[in-house]
Scaffold this motif. Structure first.
Motif, PDB file in Angstrom:
ATOM      1  N   ARG A   8       0.677   0.916  -5.657  1.00  6.96           N
ATOM      2  CA  ARG A   8       0.876   1.450  -7.011  1.00  6.96           C
ATOM      3  C   ARG A   8      -0.452   1.820  -7.669  1.00  6.96           C
ATOM      4  N   ALA A   9      -1.528   1.111  -7.328  1.00  5.61           N
ATOM      5  CA  ALA A   9      -2.841   1.509  -7.836  1.00  5.61           C
ATOM      6  C   ALA A   9      -3.250   2.853  -7.231  1.00  5.61           C
ATOM      7  N   ALA A  10      -2.926   3.056  -5.957  1.00  5.17           N
ATOM      8  CA  ALA A  10      -3.237   4.336  -5.321  1.00  5.17           C
ATOM      9  C   ALA A  10      -2.446   5.462  -5.968  1.00  5.17           C
ATOM     10  N   ILE A  11      -1.169   5.218  -6.239  1.00  4.18           N
ATOM     11  CA  ILE A  11      -0.356   6.229  -6.928  1.00  4.18           C
ATOM     12  C   ILE A  11      -0.956   6.522  -8.294  1.00  4.18           C
ATOM     13  N   GLY A  12      -1.476   5.476  -8.962  1.00  2.00           N
ATOM     14  CA  GLY A  12      -2.080   5.653 -10.273  1.00  2.00           C
ATOM     15  C   GLY A  12      -3.319   6.527 -10.269  1.00  2.00           C
ATOM     16  N   LEU A  13      -3.960   6.699  -9.099  1.00  2.00           N
ATOM     17  CA  LEU A  13      -5.080   7.629  -9.012  1.00  2.00           C
ATOM     18  C   LEU A  13      -4.634   9.077  -9.175  1.00  2.00           C
ATOM     19  N   LEU A  14      -3.347   9.332  -8.874  1.00  2.00           N
ATOM     20  CA  LEU A  14      -2.834  10.705  -8.890  1.00  2.00           C
ATOM     21  C   LEU A  14      -2.040  11.045 -10.136  1.00  2.00           C
ATOM     22  N   THR A  15      -1.344  10.061 -10.674  1.00  7.83           N
ATOM     23  CA  THR A  15      -0.391  10.357 -11.742  1.00  7.83           C
ATOM     24  C   THR A  15      -0.125   9.125 -12.586  1.00  7.83           C
ATOM     25  N   ALA A  17       2.853   9.188 -14.200  1.00  4.80           N
ATOM     26  CA  ALA A  17       4.305   9.357 -14.353  1.00  4.80           C
ATOM     27  C   ALA A  17       4.975   9.224 -12.999  1.00  4.80           C
ATOM     28  N   PHE A  18       5.206   7.991 -12.560  1.00  2.88           N
ATOM     29  CA  PHE A  18       5.852   7.723 -11.277  1.00  2.88           C
ATOM     30  C   PHE A  18       7.170   7.001 -11.510  1.00  2.88           C
ATOM     31  N   VAL A  57       6.409   2.166  -0.625  1.00  7.89           N
ATOM     32  CA  VAL A  57       6.936   2.466  -1.957  1.00  7.89           C
ATOM     33  C   VAL A  57       7.127   3.974  -2.018  1.00  7.89           C
ATOM     34  N   TYR A  58       8.214   4.436  -2.624  1.00  7.44           N
ATOM     35  CA  TYR A  58       8.393   5.887  -2.744  1.00  7.44           C
ATOM     36  C   TYR A  58       9.156   6.218  -4.008  1.00  7.44           C
ATOM     37  N   GLY A  59       9.055   7.467  -4.434  1.00  6.18           N
ATOM     38  CA  GLY A  59       9.746   7.922  -5.634  1.00  6.18           C
ATOM     39  C   GLY A  59       9.319   9.325  -5.990  1.00  6.18           C
ATOM     40  N   THR A  60       9.473   9.681  -7.255  1.00  4.89           N
ATOM     41  CA  THR A  60       9.092  11.005  -7.745  1.00  4.89           C
ATOM     42  C   THR A  60       7.980  10.861  -8.770  1.00  4.89           C
ATOM     43  N   ALA A  61       7.225  11.914  -8.963  1.00  7.88           N
ATOM     44  CA  ALA A  61       6.104  11.879  -9.896  1.00  7.88           C
ATOM     45  C   ALA A  61       5.797  13.281 -10.378  1.00  7.88           C
ATOM     46  N   ARG A  62       5.091  13.340 -11.502  1.00  2.23           N
ATOM     47  CA  ARG A  62       4.526  14.600 -11.979  1.00  2.23           C
ATOM     48  C   ARG A  62       3.047  14.599 -11.647  1.00  2.23           C
ATOM     49  N   VAL A  63       2.619  15.594 -10.919  1.00  3.18           N
ATOM     50  CA  VAL A  63       1.207  15.770 -10.586  1.00  3.18           C
ATOM     51  C   VAL A  63       0.774  17.073 -11.225  1.00  3.18           C
TER      52      VAL A  63
END
Length: 440
Positions: A8-15, A17-18, A57-63
């Motif tokens: 989740r920290a890695a996802i936070g580098l990109l967006t 809104a996950f 972990v998977y889902g959708t996000a706005r990038v």
């Protein structure tokens, strides 16, 4: 070694809104399919430590302003290993990208397949391979970010199977993990930087630059232009009076080169590097660029040097990617010819040139070529679009260099200018012959 971030920290580098799409996990036999003693306890400890129910972990996000499907490995959960439940989640992430018609972003940090599930775990790689094929057939892009470590089957399927491969500095990247490599192995070969140098990674990106870089990539991969008009000429000299004048103008070290044409044509460029076969060619610039209207065009540009096999393979890779995503292609031709030294022959020069010819011939998207300098034989023609090639005033195209033609005909070297005239290689000659459409 790169910092080991949670999923989740890695996802936070990109967006910021996950939306998590974690499914209910399938029921498993006690201690898994192998009844591996203590496996359930290990899973429970991993879940308590990480707060995650599985290693993916998977889902959708706005990038930026685009929707994406995102999957991330949680290395803290049994080393980010792939088991049957992790395979379920990977499959679901790929399927989500297809159903939503959005790019897939994967953040890879894994040690490989989960030993406690044996061959059942290893077969998850086949599931991932199948999902990768379906994603490609759907015409959707896959961009991956390699974290630390990206090894084993997760690297060899999710990571290495992506269209665009970015990596964090210092990340371990390689099929062999640190505990199973040969004792005398060069450690540099198993790093993000080593894989970049070997043509297996497109760029190494610092964490603070990752969001901006990925956003630019997502925009470029989802904003195809309708076509790629030829660039405007950057030189305004007269047409060459003779064939030898054309050769001298094309060889003038002061004339505009590929870098200048690309900078004038695009407002932003995102490079794609390497042939994915262990080679790079600094004399071939490839990638996807955004024009002033925000639309994307793929580019393949020779830089005036003899093109090496890795350059042709990289070009073919980029052209096929653009074709699959519906992005038009611009090629800039400028080479005295294909490299023909012994190393080039061992690296498969003929097969690489054939691959480039085939990629251009098979492309369904518009391909536009501008001859900006030397057009030396088949090494130049391999990147030229049939019926849509243009030329600048300071260029030439020839079946062979005049000096070599003279040598083959057993003429003295001083006959090269006369031979150049006979070859009819000037831009205006090429228009008359129907080789090029016009002079820009």
């Amino acid at each position: 070694m790169a910092e080991r971030l949670s999923a989740r920290a890695a996802i936070g580098l990109l967006t910021d809104a996950f939306e998590d799409h974690a499914p209910p996990d399938r029921a498993c036999a006690p201690d898994g399919p192998l009844a591996w003693e203590g496996y359930d306890a290990s899973r429970a400890r991993a879940a308590e430590r990480t707060g995650e129910a599985e290693s993916v972990v998977y889902g959708t996000a706005r990038v930026g302003d685009r929707s994406c499907a995102v999957l991330a490995f949680e290395f803290g959960f049994l080393g980010g290993s792939l088991g049957e439940r992790a395979g379920d989640r990977l499959e679901a992430a790929y399927r989500l990208a297809r159903e939503e018609r959005v790019p897939l972003l994967s953040l890879v940090a894994t040690g490989g397949s989960r030993m406690q599930e044996g061959m059942v775990a290893l077969t998850q790689l086949q599931r991932v391979a199948r999902e990768s094929v379906l994603l490609r057939e759907a015409g959707l892009p896959h961009l991956t970010v390699l974290r630390d470590p990206a090894t084993g089957g997760g690297w060899a399927t999710v990571g290495a199977g992506a269209d665009v491969i970015l990596a964090l500095p210092g990340a371990q990247v390689g099929f062999a993990g640190s505990r199973v490599r040969p004792a005398d192995a060069d450690p540099a070969a198993y790093t993000a930087e080593g894989q970049l140098a070997a043509g297996h990674v497109d760029a190494v990106v610092r964490p603070e630059e990752l969001r901006g870089t990925v956003t630019r990539w997502v925009t470029a991969l989802t904003s195809p232009a309708a076509q790629a008009p030829p660039p405007a000429a950057l030189s305004s000299g007269p047409l060459p009076a003779s064939g030898w004048d054309a050769v001298r103008q094309a060889r003038d070290p002061g004339r505009p080169r590929a870098e200048a044409y690309l900078n004038a044509y695009f407002t932003d460029r995102l490079p794609l590097a390497g042939d994915r076969c262990g080679g790079t060619d600094p004399g071939m610039l490839c990638g996807i660029g955004l024009r002033a209207d925000g639309r994307a065009v793929a580019y393949v540009a020779q830089c005036g040097t003899a093109t090496r096999p890795a350059g042709y393979r990289t070009a073919a890779r980029v052209i096929r990617l653009a074709d699959r995503l519906g992005v038009p292609v611009l090629t800039l031709v400028d080479t005295p010819g294909a490299a023909n030294d012994a190393e080039a022959e061992r690296a498969g020069a003929g097969a690489a040139i054939a691959d480039a010819f085939t990629a251009v011939a098979a492309a369904r998207v518009p391909v536009t070529t501008l001859l900006i300098g030397e057009g030396g034989s088949g090494g130049a023609l391999a990147l030229a679009a049939p019926d849509n090639t243009w030329a600048t005033r300071d260029s030439y195209f020839s079946v062979i260099a005049p000096e070599l033609a003279a040598a083959i005909l057993k003429r003295p070297p001083q006959d090269a200018p006369h031979t150049a005239e006979q070859l009819r290689l000037r831009p205006q000659d090429l228009v008359e012959l129907g080789v090029v459409r016009g002079i820009v």
